[in-house]
Design an enzyme around this catalytic site. Structure first.
Site, PDB file in Angstrom:
ATOM      1  CE  LYS A 154       1.221   1.251  12.654  1.00 44.21           C
ATOM      2  NZ  LYS A 154       1.262  -0.091  12.112  1.00 44.21           N
ATOM      3  CG  ASP A 185       0.698   3.587   4.733  1.00 48.97           C
ATOM      4  OD1 ASP A 185      -0.521   3.545   4.481  1.00 48.97           O
ATOM      5  OD2 ASP A 185       1.277   2.679   5.352  1.00 48.97           O
ATOM      6  CG  ASP A 188      -0.181   0.037   2.532  1.00 49.52           C
ATOM      7  OD1 ASP A 188       1.027  -0.271   2.546  1.00 49.52           O
ATOM      8  OD2 ASP A 188      -0.797   0.384   3.543  1.00 49.52           O
TER       9      ASP A 188
END
Ligand code: GDD
Ligand code: MG
Length: 364
Positions: free
Chosen positions: A169, A227, A118
């Site tokens: 993250k 992204d 992606d």
């Protein structure tokens, strides 16, 4: 560098991970997997495959799970794109690391390029391979710098460009340098990933390799990178492709303010700007204004409607004078005349909102 020292792309295989559920792009991803959503007129994945092909790599494995059948139905053996595509499907999603391990038996090359399916990018793939070869690393990660690293894998490097940590993250990122989602693996390292269970390459494989003192190299560049996983990024990326800001070999250099696919009907006084895409068999009515809009095939935008930075799904309808901004409208949904949908609204497929049925403000 002398040509005989360069990496022979023929000895490299590519793996594209396309098994995610694309939850942040719901409801569009309820029917189509994220990499198959139309982006500047073709499925997103076509742009990525054509970039890999342009780098001279033709042997490509798709690591599928969610809606696996859709990929093979559309691409077949890949001959139309000049590549040789094979498919390896996870019955139960194995995560990013598990997905890489799952194709191990299908790998024949010693060097494997792995892509998140992606990412829209303009990076020179051959340069990433060259960094891998010249550094002697077992794994090389493509890295980019972003404004807010918290939604990504944060990847600090030392003075030699060697990766010193991998923090997926984290709310407290030590650097704005992040994992861009393209990796070069020595094939043997893939064989070390535990088989038959879900594994995250970001949370498990990379941290473990680093803890063992293994050599992971970073390749940092400033090429276009995005992204496409959220509606905001999907709309931006699509518009950037249309306007030529993001490169894609499959668009053959055609770019402008908008892209209208064959079979669409656009009224002569409709305004299409900001990298708007109108899919085939779609209809755009008189005085409609589309700015950075992604209109899927067969959708209808009626007279005077305004659609800004939004995605309108297959066969959906936006009624007369409606205002749609920063919104996702599911396939076959009907938005009644003069409705207003703003700021992250999402309409589920087939939902019908009557005329004047929803307003976000009272000043119009
Ligand atoms: N085969 C397979 N199986 N593929 C999967 C699975 C799975 O179980 N889960 C996810 N994928 C695929 C997705 O389809 C996508 O192409 C890719 O793996 C990454 O998943 P995302 O869900 O898009 O991850 P992300 O965007 O939150 O984060 C990843 O990408 C960032 C860069 O775009 C991480 O790799 C981050 O570290 C990175 O910064
Ligand atoms: Mg992603």
């Amino acid at each position: 560098m002398a040509p005989d020292q360069q990496h022979d792309p023929g000895s490299v295989q590519a793996l594209i991970l396309v098994g995610g559920k694309g939850t942040r792009l719901r409801p569009l991803t309820l029917s189509a997997p994220k990499p198959m959503l139309p982006t500047a007129g073709v499925p997103f994945l076509t742009h990525l495959i054509s970039r890999i092909r342009e780098a001279g790599i033709t042997d490509i494995v798709l690591g599928t799970s969610y809606r696996a059948e859709v990929f093979a139905e559309y691409y077949g053996d890949g001959a139309d794109l000049g590549v040789n595509l094979t498919y390896v499907t996870e019955e139960e999603a194995l995560g990013t690391g598990g997905g890489i391990r799952n194709v191990y038996d299908a790998l024949t090359a010693d060097t494997v390029l792995v892509f998140n399916g992606d990412v829209l990018g303009g990076t020179d793939i051959r340069e990433v391979l060259d960094t891998h070869r010249t550094s002697g690393a077992e794994v090389t990660l493509h890295l980019v710098r972003v404004g807010d690293p918290r939604a990504f894998g944060c990847v600090p490097t030392d003075a030699d460009g060697r990766v010193s940590a991998f923090l997926e993250k984290t709310q407290d990122p030590p650097t704005n340098q992040i994992n861009a989602g393209t990796y070069v693996f020595n094939r043997d390292v893939i064989g070390e990933i535990p088989a038959g269970r879900p594994v995250s390459v970001e949370r498990e494989v990379f941290p473990k390799l680093l803890a063992e003192g293994r050599h992971i190299q970073g390749h940092v560049d400033a090429a276009y990178w995005r992204d496409m996983g959220t509606p905001e990024d999907f709309v931006r990326g699509s518009a950037d492709l249309v306007r030529g800001i993001a490169p894609s070999p499959s668009l053959n250099g055609t770019c402008g303010e908008s892209l209208v696919k064959a079979g669409a009907h656009v009224a002569s006084d409709a305004v299409l700007v900001g990298g708007t895409v109108v899919g085939s068999e779609a209809q755009i009515g008189p005085r409609a204004r589309l700015d950075g809009a992604v209109i899927f095939d067969g959708a209808i935008i009626e007279a005077g409607a305004v659609v800004e930075r939004s995605i309108v799904g297959f066969g959906a309808r936006v009624g007369r004078g409606a205002l749609i901004r920063d919104t996702v409208i599911g396939d076959q949904a009907h938005i009644g005349a003069r409705c207003e949908l703003l700021r992250g609204a999402r309409v589920w497929p087939g939902v019908q909102i009557p005329e004047n049925g929803i307003r976000f403000s009272t000043d119009v």
